[in-house]
Design a protein around this motif. Structure first.
Motif, PDB file in Angstrom:
ATOM      1  N   LYS A 293      17.292  47.623  54.560  1.00  9.62           N
ATOM      2  CA  LYS A 293      17.934  47.829  55.533  1.00  9.62           C
ATOM      3  C   LYS A 293      19.154  47.711  53.667  1.00  9.62           C
ATOM      4  N   VAL A 294      20.252  48.378  53.379  1.00 13.48           N
ATOM      5  CA  VAL A 294      20.940  47.762  51.389  1.00 13.48           C
ATOM      6  C   VAL A 294      22.060  47.850  51.796  1.00 13.48           C
ATOM      7  N   PHE A 295      23.609  47.358  51.942  1.00  7.98           N
ATOM      8  CA  PHE A 295      24.549  47.513  51.892  1.00  7.98           C
ATOM      9  C   PHE A 295      25.283  47.423  50.971  1.00  7.98           C
ATOM     10  N   TRP A 296      25.575  47.844  49.864  1.00 10.23           N
ATOM     11  CA  TRP A 296      25.584  47.781  48.745  1.00 10.23           C
ATOM     12  C   TRP A 296      27.724  47.914  48.881  1.00 10.23           C
ATOM     13  N   GLU A 297      28.543  47.416  49.651  1.00  6.96           N
ATOM     14  CA  GLU A 297      29.406  47.912  50.031  1.00  6.96           C
ATOM     15  C   GLU A 297      30.915  46.956  49.039  1.00  6.96           C
ATOM     16  N   TYR A 298      32.570  47.722  48.949  1.00  3.78           N
ATOM     17  CA  TYR A 298      32.824  46.575  48.323  1.00  3.78           C
ATOM     18  C   TYR A 298      33.408  45.578  47.621  1.00  3.78           C
ATOM     19  N   ASN A 299      32.849  46.099  46.267  1.00  5.36           N
ATOM     20  CA  ASN A 299      32.570  45.735  44.814  1.00  5.36           C
ATOM     21  C   ASN A 299      33.092  46.463  44.302  1.00  5.36           C
ATOM     22  N   LEU A 300      33.999  45.034  42.971  1.00  5.72           N
ATOM     23  CA  LEU A 300      34.625  45.968  42.288  1.00  5.72           C
ATOM     24  C   LEU A 300      33.687  44.927  40.551  1.00  5.72           C
ATOM     25  N   GLN A 301      33.251  46.486  39.537  1.00  5.94           N
ATOM     26  CA  GLN A 301      32.498  45.796  38.426  1.00  5.94           C
ATOM     27  C   GLN A 301      34.004  46.301  37.257  1.00  5.94           C
ATOM     28  N   TYR A 302      34.281  45.557  36.972  1.00  2.00           N
ATOM     29  CA  TYR A 302      35.126  45.589  36.049  1.00  2.00           C
ATOM     30  C   TYR A 302      34.566  45.392  34.128  1.00  2.00           C
ATOM     31  N   ASN A 303      34.754  46.293  33.476  1.00  2.00           N
ATOM     32  CA  ASN A 303      34.812  45.741  32.018  1.00  2.00           C
ATOM     33  C   ASN A 303      35.301  45.855  31.429  1.00  2.00           C
ATOM     34  N   ASN A 368      32.703  52.493  48.619  1.00  2.00           N
ATOM     35  CA  ASN A 368      33.570  51.757  48.648  1.00  2.00           C
ATOM     36  C   ASN A 368      33.454  50.572  48.029  1.00  2.00           C
ATOM     37  N   ASN A 369      32.965  51.107  46.282  1.00  2.00           N
ATOM     38  CA  ASN A 369      32.904  50.405  45.075  1.00  2.00           C
ATOM     39  C   ASN A 369      34.109  51.106  44.296  1.00  2.00           C
ATOM     40  N   TRP A 370      34.421  50.278  42.854  1.00  4.65           N
ATOM     41  CA  TRP A 370      35.512  50.320  42.366  1.00  4.65           C
ATOM     42  C   TRP A 370      34.957  50.208  40.584  1.00  4.65           C
ATOM     43  N   TYR A 371      35.502  50.493  40.348  1.00  5.86           N
ATOM     44  CA  TYR A 371      34.678  50.095  38.652  1.00  5.86           C
ATOM     45  C   TYR A 371      36.403  50.305  37.917  1.00  5.86           C
ATOM     46  N   ASP A 372      36.348  49.011  36.678  1.00  5.50           N
ATOM     47  CA  ASP A 372      37.011  48.842  35.651  1.00  5.50           C
ATOM     48  C   ASP A 372      38.869  48.791  36.489  1.00  5.50           C
ATOM     49  N   ILE A 373      38.848  47.787  37.853  1.00  6.05           N
ATOM     50  CA  ILE A 373      40.442  48.072  37.660  1.00  6.05           C
ATOM     51  C   ILE A 373      40.430  46.490  37.148  1.00  6.05           C
ATOM     52  N   ASP A 374      41.419  45.641  36.385  1.00  4.71           N
ATOM     53  CA  ASP A 374      41.796  44.569  35.619  1.00  4.71           C
ATOM     54  C   ASP A 374      42.256  43.941  36.939  1.00  4.71           C
ATOM     55  N   PRO A 375      42.082  43.000  37.407  1.00  3.80           N
ATOM     56  CA  PRO A 375      42.517  41.707  38.121  1.00  3.80           C
ATOM     57  C   PRO A 375      43.270  41.347  37.833  1.00  3.80           C
ATOM     58  N   GLY A 376      43.802  41.396  36.564  1.00  5.63           N
ATOM     59  CA  GLY A 376      45.624  40.279  36.389  1.00  5.63           C
ATOM     60  C   GLY A 376      44.445  38.707  36.528  1.00  5.63           C
ATOM     61  N   TYR A 377      43.879  37.934  35.843  1.00  3.88           N
ATOM     62  CA  TYR A 377      43.288  36.920  35.547  1.00  3.88           C
ATOM     63  C   TYR A 377      44.469  36.010  35.180  1.00  3.88           C
ATOM     64  N   THR A 378      44.925  35.240  36.059  1.00  2.80           N
ATOM     65  CA  THR A 378      46.291  33.637  35.614  1.00  2.80           C
ATOM     66  C   THR A 378      46.336  33.778  34.838  1.00  2.80           C
ATOM     67  N   ASP A 379      44.383  33.369  34.072  1.00  2.34           N
ATOM     68  CA  ASP A 379      43.944  32.329  32.759  1.00  2.34           C
ATOM     69  C   ASP A 379      44.138  33.079  31.923  1.00  2.34           C
ATOM     70  N   SER A 380      44.998  33.409  30.816  1.00  2.00           N
ATOM     71  CA  SER A 380      44.474  34.271  29.849  1.00  2.00           C
ATOM     72  C   SER A 380      42.776  34.201  29.127  1.00  2.00           C
ATOM     73  N   ARG A 381      42.421  32.860  28.898  1.00  2.00           N
ATOM     74  CA  ARG A 381      41.199  32.844  28.280  1.00  2.00           C
ATOM     75  C   ARG A 381      40.530  33.561  28.339  1.00  2.00           C
ATOM     76  N   ILE A 382      40.480  33.848  29.881  1.00  2.00           N
ATOM     77  CA  ILE A 382      39.433  34.580  30.215  1.00  2.00           C
ATOM     78  C   ILE A 382      39.192  36.260  29.577  1.00  2.00           C
ATOM     79  N   TYR A 383      40.373  36.609  28.856  1.00  2.00           N
ATOM     80  CA  TYR A 383      40.744  38.190  28.446  1.00  2.00           C
ATOM     81  C   TYR A 383      40.780  37.116  26.329  1.00  2.00           C
ATOM     82  N   ASP A 384      40.897  36.153  26.558  1.00  2.00           N
ATOM     83  CA  ASP A 384      39.967  36.117  25.186  1.00  2.00           C
ATOM     84  C   ASP A 384      39.129  35.979  24.716  1.00  2.00           C
ATOM     85  N   LEU A 385      38.150  35.669  25.924  1.00  2.00           N
ATOM     86  CA  LEU A 385      36.622  35.039  25.261  1.00  2.00           C
ATOM     87  C   LEU A 385      35.687  36.678  26.022  1.00  2.00           C
TER      88      LEU A 385
END
Length: 575
Positions: A293-303, A368-385
């Motif tokens: 069994k492999v069940f790879w569902e409902y995940n986001l990969q954001y680059n 049911n997987n997604w790519y490149d949806i920006d989470p909109g992080y509360t801490d902007s340092r994540i984007y800086d890094l």
């Protein structure tokens, strides 16, 4: 679709059953106090004071069942810090365990007073049951957080509600990782956050021998990871759900590197994060159709845009093509993940062909997987890094692989070293608290999981975490059923089916009777890890007597499948 509903008690059995611990020892803070207490007392529960420091004089060997539990707190937990030998060299591990071992409510730091990070945190030196819950590990070592290799084969590792920072050195694509390469009986990872986690989360050589038996990776957040989530190809059963991945596979791949992987000879020349191939045991391929069994569902990969720019850097400035590793090479993979035009990436992906072959691999699901949806992080340092990492990578590839000068920009390290950012000296480590803020604001992702809650580590969303806790056994059953629909859609139907199926006596010692109101096709028996131990053909029968004397004492789950394709499950105790 064949369903496996064995989770009602699975979490409690796995995480709470544990080893019985007799003594409770309160340990005073200071240098060497924890080491000495364990030497003096052996098996027991060792309680550490919240916010206090416990330095190690040596690698602590765990030869008896041990729990180390920090007092509960909303602030800085009890701190355990690695030490140095007489020559000033940092220990290769903080702990070396030969017996069942539990760590809870702790801050583990594999970094000495000079600011030097150690190689790793825990060496598992025998098949054990290892539990890490509500811990912060920072740094987690330049090699592997958990080591042991073949010594640890058959171990069970449960990591929940924890934060793991700075694993590997992140200077090249070939740095350390999180797990060194053990063959796990059970690997259970839920509601954790990894930040700067090295090359491999689950490492293993690219052989075709059976590897991990049961992998559960649910509701985790991964931020800045070099290459692989899972490098092993032929695991028995894997469930990868509701995870949020930010800048996964930071180091883009050369097409020529595909030749080093086992499925390259079967038509792959681009690698996927899923990593699936035909299971081989002692040179004999698995019988198809497979029951894995492999069940790879409902995940986001954001680059992030800065990371994706590396592809354009290769395409515009150099002749060598690069690509990022997606969850799966299928028609949903963004075109800009590769600098070489690919007419049909699905055709070049063995994983894609396996996951879409319901005849030979009927229990492997990817949707049911997604790519490149920006989470909109509360801490902007994540984007800086992320921006800094993108610049660093352009310089790295320009210098090392393309023979150019690079652009010379980028921070020499893109670690999430929060103390350093706040001007704290290494001998004051750790001071800054909390270590991270994983909250985000994107409305779509806040309801994107299979149960309609946020993707990633739910500890960042306390109200939603409480809602998930209330239903987690049923949610796990829903996922183990390989149910691709949202949780709750078929709950009433399953309850009605199960009322028409009975198993007796319970407990049973040698014989189990099955009775059904619906014609049955098969009956399966599973242990508490989800591994099938017996199966029987029913050929439309409504009743059957099954011999179970060969089973070990313990709890089992019995699943009955009807001729119409429905299934229902019960549990029984073998005494």
């Amino acid at each position: 679709m064949k369903k496996l509903n064995i989770a009602s008690l699975m979490i409690a059995l796995a995480l709470l059953a544990g080893t019985t611990v007799i003594a409770q020892i309160n340990v005073d803070p200071g240098l060497g106090t924890l080491d000495q207490a364990i030497k003096d007392n052996g098996a027991g529960t060792y309680v550490l004071q919240a916010g206090m420091w416990y330095g190690l004089n040596e690698i602590v060997e765990i030869n008896d069942a041990i729990e180390i539990i920090g007092e509960e707190t909303d602030g800085l937990p009890a701190i355990i810090q690695i030490g140095n030998n007489a020559s000033g060299e940092i220990f290769p591990w903080m702990f070396r365990t030969f017996a069942d071992f539990t760590l809870k409510n702790l801050f583990l730091t594999a970094q000495d007073f000079e600011g030097t990070p150690g190689p790793g945190v825990i060496e598992i030196s025998a098949p054990v049951r290892m539990v890490v819950d509500n811990c912060v590990i920072d740094p987690a070592g330049v090699n592997y957080t958990f080591g042991g290799m073949n010594l640890a084969n058959g171990s069970k590792l449960y990591v929940t509600n924890s934060e793991i920072y700075r694993n590997g050195h992140l200077d090249t694509p070939n740095d350390g990782g999180w797990l060194q390469g053990q063959q796990w009986d059970t690997l259970y990872l839920e509601n954790n956050t990894w930040v700067s986690s090295g090359q491999d989360l689950i490492a293993r050589g690219f052989d075709l021998m059976p590897n991990n038996k049961f992998i559960w990776i649910n509701h985790n957040t991964f931020i800045w990871h070099d290459v692989w989530i899972k490098k092993s190809y032929n695991d028995q059963d894997m469930f990868f759900t509701n995870n949020l991945m930010h800048d996964i596979s930071l180091y883009a791949q050369f097409y020529a590197w595909g030749q080093f992987f086992p499925d390259y000879q079967q038509g792959n020349y681009m690698l996927s994060l899923t990593c699936i191939d035909t299971l081989v045991t002692e040179g004999i391929s698995e019988t198809l159709p497979s029951d894995r069994k492999v069940f790879w569902e409902y995940n986001l990969q954001y680059n992030s845009p800065a990371t994706l720019e590396l592809i354009n850097y290769a395409k515009n400035e150099h002749s060598t093509d690069l690509y990022f590793i997606p969850m799966l090479w299928d028609d949903d993979t963004p075109d800009y993940y590769t600098s070489e035009p690919v007419v049909s990436p699905a055709d070049s992906s063995r994983e894609n062909r396996i996951l879409n072959d319901d005849t030979n691999w009927p229990y492997m699901k990817y949707a049911n997987n997604w790519y490149d949806i920006d989470p909109g992080y509360t801490d902007s340092r994540i984007y800086d890094l992320s921006d800094s990492a993108g610049l660093f990578l352009q310089g790295f590839y320009g210098d090392v692989f393309f023979g150019g000068a690079g652009d010379g920009s980028g921070h020499p390290s893109y670690y999430w070293d929060i103390d350093d950012w706040n001007g704290v000296e290494p001998n004051e480590f750790p001071v800054t608290w909390p270590r991270f803020d994983g909250t985000y604001t994107n409305a779509e992702l806040l309801t994107a999981s299979i149960e309609g809650l946020p993707l990633g580590d739910l500890n960042w969303f306390p109200d939603e975490m409480a809602q998930w806790e209330a239903d987690k056994a049923d949610i796990m059953a829903h996922i183990l059923d390989l149910n691709e629909d949202r949780f709750g859609a078929d709950a009433v139907e399953n309850t009605m089916l199960e009322a028409r199926f009975s198993v007796y006596p319970n407990p049973a010692s040698s014989v189990l009777n099955i009775s059904s109101e619906l014609a049955l096709s098969h009956v399966f028996i599973y242990d508490v890890t989800g591994r099938m131990v017996e199966q029987f053909q029913m050929n439309g029968k409504l009743q059957r007597e099954i011999g179970i004397s060969q089973l070990s004492i313990g709890v089992y789950f019995i699943e009955a499948e009807t001729l119409s394709g429905d299934s229902f499950t019960s549990k029984f105790l073998k005494k």
